[in-house]
Design a protein around this motif. Structure first.
Motif, PDB file in Angstrom:
ATOM      1  N   HIS A 273       0.837  -1.203   0.000  1.00  0.00           N
ATOM      2  CA  HIS A 273       0.000   0.000   0.000  1.00  0.00           C
ATOM      3  C   HIS A 273       0.873   1.253   0.000  1.00  0.00           C
ATOM      4  N   THR A 277       1.096   3.894  -3.227  1.00  0.00           N
ATOM      5  CA  THR A 277       0.440   5.192  -3.099  1.00  0.00           C
ATOM      6  C   THR A 277       1.236   6.304  -3.808  1.00  0.00           C
ATOM      7  N   THR A 280       1.147   5.918  -7.562  1.00  0.00           N
ATOM      8  CA  THR A 280      -0.103   6.304  -8.203  1.00  0.00           C
ATOM      9  C   THR A 280      -0.074   7.772  -8.610  1.00  0.00           C
ATOM     10  N   SER A 281       0.311   8.647  -7.655  1.00  0.00           N
ATOM     11  CA  SER A 281       0.319  10.065  -8.016  1.00  0.00           C
ATOM     12  C   SER A 281       1.456  10.373  -8.978  1.00  0.00           C
ATOM     13  N   LEU A 284       0.253   9.245 -12.498  1.00  0.00           N
ATOM     14  CA  LEU A 284      -0.802  10.131 -13.017  1.00  0.00           C
ATOM     15  C   LEU A 284      -0.221  11.505 -13.362  1.00  0.00           C
TER      16      LEU A 284
ATOM     17  N   ASP B  11      -6.871   8.969   1.371  1.00  0.00           N
ATOM     18  CA  ASP B  11      -6.167   9.651   2.466  1.00  0.00           C
ATOM     19  C   ASP B  11      -4.848  10.261   1.994  1.00  0.00           C
ATOM     20  N   ASP B  12      -4.502  10.064   0.732  1.00  0.00           N
ATOM     21  CA  ASP B  12      -3.226  10.601   0.232  1.00  0.00           C
ATOM     22  C   ASP B  12      -3.484  11.893  -0.541  1.00  0.00           C
ATOM     23  N   ALA B  14      -1.472  13.811  -2.294  1.00  0.00           N
ATOM     24  CA  ALA B  14      -0.881  13.903  -3.633  1.00  0.00           C
ATOM     25  C   ALA B  14      -1.799  13.260  -4.661  1.00  0.00           C
ATOM     26  N   ILE B  15      -2.416  12.128  -4.274  1.00  0.00           N
ATOM     27  CA  ILE B  15      -3.342  11.447  -5.189  1.00  0.00           C
ATOM     28  C   ILE B  15      -4.584  12.312  -5.417  1.00  0.00           C
ATOM     29  N   ASP B  56     -11.073   4.883  -2.086  1.00  0.00           N
ATOM     30  CA  ASP B  56      -9.918   4.135  -1.589  1.00  0.00           C
ATOM     31  C   ASP B  56     -10.421   3.187  -0.493  1.00  0.00           C
ATOM     32  N   MET B  58      -8.095   1.417   2.113  1.00  0.00           N
ATOM     33  CA  MET B  58      -7.344   1.545   3.371  1.00  0.00           C
ATOM     34  C   MET B  58      -7.194   3.017   3.722  1.00  0.00           C
TER      35      MET B  58
END
Lengths: 492, 129
Positions: A273, A277, A280-281, A284, B11-12, B14-15, B56, B58
């Motif tokens: 995870h 994470t 992913t960013s 993208l 929760d991120d 940046a995403i 999301d 988690m």
């Protein structure tokens, strides 16, 4: 001596057991009867001995007390001799004998002599001694054994516990015998133990059970108890014999192992995870950069460079994702803990998607994929694991394909699906073909080709987890064809 | 219902930022939340329902599973389609148990993301409604 008495003695002799000799003397201890078995025991025929005194014929009778006993019989007593070991002078045979002396009466009830039955018990005694020896050897062995031993009889009650058992529980044989042992077994385990024992006992079958046994210091220890029925030589059931080993340490280690496997699974889940994470960013953002740069402003050299470099970065971010995936797969596969999430899956669709996704990677390798999905190839497989298999084979083909086209095909057979990935690259020698599915193996040096050297190992592990197989046909310089064969239904 | 409105729950930061930028470029209106609790509060306090929730799994405070069961209990929110976006390798099988209308595995490609959104927010009837 009266003929009638002699006749009676003959009758008596016939009634005696085999191996029993009969003789008779008159009041002066002169022999008047010497049975056939006496000839066998003492090596003298009746014509050699009749009329002579018993002591004259068998001089050792004085020493062994046999003469005195004959005299007592003449006085009207019945006398048993007990066992005597001696050497018979005529035959030189050392044996063990017992004798019984009785008075001889005539028809009016007057004592007219004495008879003696002599029994050769040499073999009986030897057998008994052998038995005692065997038994004491068994006991010595049993007591010296590091395992806890018990025995029960045909009534299922326990008759024997070795010293190791008694030392372990700190109790005496008397306390343990019968059903006393039940007091040592943890009360939560006892009903189960009794049920297992009784069921096995009535079926005369071996059994195995684990339970907690109280040690002398009061601590309960897990033991593994294995019991087996005992049979005598003639095949009749004689009870059970069982052995217990202390498996408490092993049990604790197993529990700790389970815990650490669980901890590791938790860690892997969090790690995957956490690693994905930012990926992913990153991915993208890079793709957005490519799109923005392609869209905006006048066509310039800078714009071309930004698009080109960002495109490269996208491919690297995707590779990073593959590596993360590899790492997770490897740690799961290496511990043999892979659980397949099977569902109805179309292999052709998976290959199609993977080819699509890796088009950019192929372009960078100067290669192309040739794949024509004509029809669905359905089976019950783990989709994400199958995607790994396809992706790894495709990137392997790109890596070693020297920029030539890579042909991919899938087809359905009756109960199997066949996937083939064919490149026209550097090829693999026969020796290397045996190694490449191993862990950390690659056919060429790590300096020229990057990666963990785990791609094909993962392919093999995942395919085998599905009950399938993978093989390679290749020769150096002539490319390689990897063929995966997968059962479409899990075998029962 | 605003066809072009999407809620992103992750929760991120940046995403959230990069997805919001990408989607806004495509003409979507984007609401964000950093956990399931925040998402519920925002959905209940807002009069325009999004046509899709990108969720999301988690997350701290309230994770994706808890959010789904809260959502199912709320008749106002129950019918909003949800697409799961998770780093879990088994997201597809988990998505099945969550009874959502789609799933995306992190890292997700931009085109894949846009395709799924277009399918749910396009002119036609969105799947799962």
């Amino acid at each position: 001596m009266d003929d009638a008495i002699i006749a009676q003695l003959r009758t008596a002799e016939a009634l005696l057991g085999e191996g029993d000799g009969l003789m008779a003397v008159d009041p002066e201890l002169r022999l008047v009867f010497w049975g056939a078995q006496m000839e066998a025991i003492f090596g003298m025929r009746s014509e050699q001995v009749l009329g002579r005194t018993a002591v004259e014929v068998l001089p050792f009778m004085v020493e062994t007390g046999a003469e005195a006993r004959l005299r007592e019989a003449l006085a009207g007593k019945r006398v048993e001799s007990g066992e005597r070991r001696f050497v018979v002078p005529e035959t030189r045979r050392r044996g063990t004998y017992e004798a019984r002396s009785l008075p001889l009466y005539d028809a009016s009830g007057r004592i007219v002599g004495a008879s003696a039955v002599v029994r050769d018990v040499t073999e009986t005694r030897a057998l008994a001694a052998q038995l005692r020896e065997t038994e004491s050897r068994f006991r010595n062995m049993a007591n010296a054994s590091p395992v806890l031993l018990w025995m029960s009889g045909t009534d299922s009650l326990c008759t024997f516990f070795n010293q190791t058992w008694l030392d372990f529980t700190g109790r005496s044989l008397d306390q343990e015998q019968g059903v006393g042992w039940a007091e040592d077994v943890h009360f939560e385990d006892l009903p189960r133990c009794i049920a297992i024992y009784e069921r096995a006992f009535s079926a005369r079958e071996p059994f195995e059970m684990e339970y907690r046994l109280r040690r002398a210091d009061g601590e309960y220890r897990w033991v593994l108890d294995r019991g087996a029925p005992r049979f005598t030589e003639d095949g009749s059931f004689a009870g059970y014999i069982g052995s217990c080993v202390d498996i408490d340490d092993r049990k604790n280690i197993e529990a700790r192992l389970r815990e650490s496997v669980r901890d590791r699974e938790d860690f892997l889940s969090v790690a995957s995870h956490e690693l994905r994470t930012p990926l992913t960013s990153l991915l993208l953002a890079l793709q957005k950069l490519v799109r923005d740069a392609s869209r905006e402003g006048p066509d310039s050299e800078t714009q071309h460079r930004v698009v080109r470099d960002a495109t490269r970065a996208v491919a690297q971010a995707q590779r990073l994702d593959e590596l993360v995936e590899d790492l997770l797969d490897i740690s799961r596969l290496a511990s043999g803990r892979i659980e397949l999430a099977r569902a109805e899956v179309d292999l052709a669709a998976i290959v199609d998607t993977s080819v699509e996704r890796m088009t950019e990677a192929a372009r960078q390798a100067g290669s192309t994929f040739a794949f024509d999905p004509r029809e669905s190839v359905l089976g019950r497989w783990d989709r994400s694991r199958l995607e790994r298999v396809v992706t790894n084979l495709l990137s392997n083909a790109l890596k070693y394909g020297t920029g030539k086209p890579v042909r991919v095909s899938v087809r359905a057979e009756v109960d199997r699906a066949i996937l083939a990935v064919q490149d026209e690259g550097i090829g693999i020698s026969a020796d290397d073909q045996r190694r490449i599915f191993g862990r950390f193996e690659r056919a060429v040096s790590a300096r020229n080709y990057s990666g963990f050297g785990l791609g094909l190992w993962i392919v093999r592990e995942l395919v085998e987890a599905h009950g399938g197989s993978v093989e390679v046909h290749s020769a150096p310089g002539e490319g390689a064809t990897f063929t995966v064969s997968l059962p479409r239904e899990p075998s029962a | 219902m605003d066809r072009k409105k999407v809620m992103v729950v992750d929760d991120d930061d940046a995403i959230l930022d990069v997805i919001r930028d990408i989607l806004e470029d495509e003409g979507y209106r984007v609401a964000t939340a950093t956990n399931g609790r925040e998402a519920l509060d925002r959905l209940r306090g807002d009069d325009t329902r999004p046509s899709l929730i990108l969720l999301d799994l988690m997350m701290p405070v309230m994770d994706g599973w808890a959010f789904r069961s809260e959502q199912a209990r709320d008749p106002e929110l129950e019918s909003i389609p949800v697409v799961v976006l998770s780093a879990d390798a088994n997201v597809r099988s988990k998505a099945d148990t969550l009874q959502v209308s789609g799933y995306l595995r992190k890292p997700v490609g931009m085109q894949e993301l846009l395709d799924v959104l277009a399918a749910h927010c396009g002119e036609g009837t969105p799947p799962g409604s």
